[in-house]
Design a protein around this motif. Structure first.
Motif, PDB file in Angstrom:
ATOM      1  N   ARG A  33     -49.134  49.696  -3.130  1.00  0.00           N
ATOM      2  CA  ARG A  33     -49.169  51.136  -2.674  1.00  0.00           C
ATOM      3  C   ARG A  33     -51.062  51.377  -1.970  1.00  0.00           C
ATOM      4  O   ARG A  33     -51.098  51.993  -3.219  1.00  0.00           O
ATOM      5  N   ASP A  34     -51.449  50.321  -1.678  1.00  0.00           N
ATOM      6  CA  ASP A  34     -52.763  49.695  -1.762  1.00  0.00           C
ATOM      7  C   ASP A  34     -52.799  50.875   0.122  1.00  0.00           C
ATOM      8  O   ASP A  34     -52.730  50.330   0.849  1.00  0.00           O
ATOM      9  N   LYS A  35     -53.937  51.409   0.140  1.00  0.00           N
ATOM     10  CA  LYS A  35     -54.651  52.200   1.589  1.00  0.00           C
ATOM     11  C   LYS A  35     -55.005  51.144   2.120  1.00  0.00           C
ATOM     12  O   LYS A  35     -54.569  51.301   3.612  1.00  0.00           O
ATOM     13  N   THR A 101     -47.948  56.320   1.248  1.00  0.00           N
ATOM     14  CA  THR A 101     -48.789  57.669   0.908  1.00  0.00           C
ATOM     15  C   THR A 101     -47.753  59.027   0.343  1.00  0.00           C
ATOM     16  O   THR A 101     -48.848  60.203   0.686  1.00  0.00           O
ATOM     17  N   ARG A 102     -46.691  58.315   0.396  1.00  0.00           N
ATOM     18  CA  ARG A 102     -45.568  59.839  -0.512  1.00  0.00           C
ATOM     19  C   ARG A 102     -45.726  61.170   0.719  1.00  0.00           C
ATOM     20  O   ARG A 102     -45.574  62.000   0.391  1.00  0.00           O
ATOM     21  N   ARG A 103     -44.984  60.387   1.725  1.00  0.00           N
ATOM     22  CA  ARG A 103     -45.542  61.139   2.939  1.00  0.00           C
ATOM     23  C   ARG A 103     -44.226  60.824   4.022  1.00  0.00           C
ATOM     24  O   ARG A 103     -43.720  59.674   3.606  1.00  0.00           O
ATOM     25  N   SER A 118     -56.041  61.295   9.553  1.00  0.00           N
ATOM     26  CA  SER A 118     -56.055  61.547   7.782  1.00  0.00           C
ATOM     27  C   SER A 118     -57.118  60.181   7.292  1.00  0.00           C
ATOM     28  O   SER A 118     -56.872  59.582   5.948  1.00  0.00           O
ATOM     29  N   GLU A 119     -57.296  58.890   7.925  1.00  0.00           N
ATOM     30  CA  GLU A 119     -57.322  57.628   7.352  1.00  0.00           C
ATOM     31  C   GLU A 119     -58.743  58.127   6.564  1.00  0.00           C
ATOM     32  O   GLU A 119     -58.693  57.452   5.568  1.00  0.00           O
ATOM     33  N   ALA A 120     -59.957  58.581   7.024  1.00  0.00           N
ATOM     34  CA  ALA A 120     -61.071  58.666   6.184  1.00  0.00           C
ATOM     35  C   ALA A 120     -61.047  59.270   4.646  1.00  0.00           C
ATOM     36  O   ALA A 120     -61.540  59.183   3.720  1.00  0.00           O
ATOM     37  N   GLU A 121     -60.410  60.760   4.050  1.00  0.00           N
ATOM     38  CA  GLU A 121     -59.705  61.137   3.476  1.00  0.00           C
ATOM     39  C   GLU A 121     -59.390  61.067   2.567  1.00  0.00           C
ATOM     40  O   GLU A 121     -58.472  61.154   1.386  1.00  0.00           O
ATOM     41  N   PHE A 122     -57.716  59.872   3.233  1.00  0.00           N
ATOM     42  CA  PHE A 122     -57.035  59.862   2.406  1.00  0.00           C
ATOM     43  C   PHE A 122     -57.624  59.132   0.623  1.00  0.00           C
ATOM     44  O   PHE A 122     -57.594  57.842   0.587  1.00  0.00           O
TER      45      PHE A 122
END
Length: 126
Positions: A33-35, A101-103, A118-122
């Motif tokens: 679970r890493d961005k 992401t839980r999406r 969404s990448e910048a603020e995720f």
């Protein structure tokens, strides 16, 4: 697994030609679970879908006989196992992305569009 080398090896194994190696890397990315895994997973799903489409468009039942070119002449030759690999791995990529992401999205295009915006603020939810 530490940042750096371990993550780099895992990301490289996403595109392994061996489906079981790729499957293990996809499942591990979902568990970690890493961005930093989101973009490579989306890119790999796009690659798998494109390779599958190309393979389905080659041969006697397809639109072309040779894929993207003749062997040794240039271009690429369709991978006959690509559709099977895509059927196995793309759903796993969706599950890994959902875990990170839980999406939930139904298509790779929807994932890519969401990530582009969404990448910048995720932030990873705990």
């Amino acid at each position: 697994m530490q940042d750096g080398l371990g993550y780099a090896v895992l990301k490289a194994n996403l595109r392994s030609p061996d489906p079981l190696t790729s499957q293990a890397a996809i499942e591990a990315a979902g568990q970690i679970r890493d961005k930093s895994f989101i973009a490579p997973l989306i890119d790999h799903a796009r690659f798998l879908e494109a390779a599958s489409r190309e393979a389905l468009n080659t041969g006697p039942g397809g639109r072309t006989v040779t894929g993207g070119g003749l062997p040794g002449v240039g271009g690429t030759v369709g991978d006959p196992d690509a559709p099977k690999r895509a059927r196995l791995l793309v759903p796993l990529i969706h599950k890994a992305l959902e875990s990170i992401t839980r999406r939930t999205f139904k298509t790779v295009a929807e994932w890519a569009d969401w990530w582009r915006h969404s990448e910048a603020e995720f932030q990873i939810q705990k």
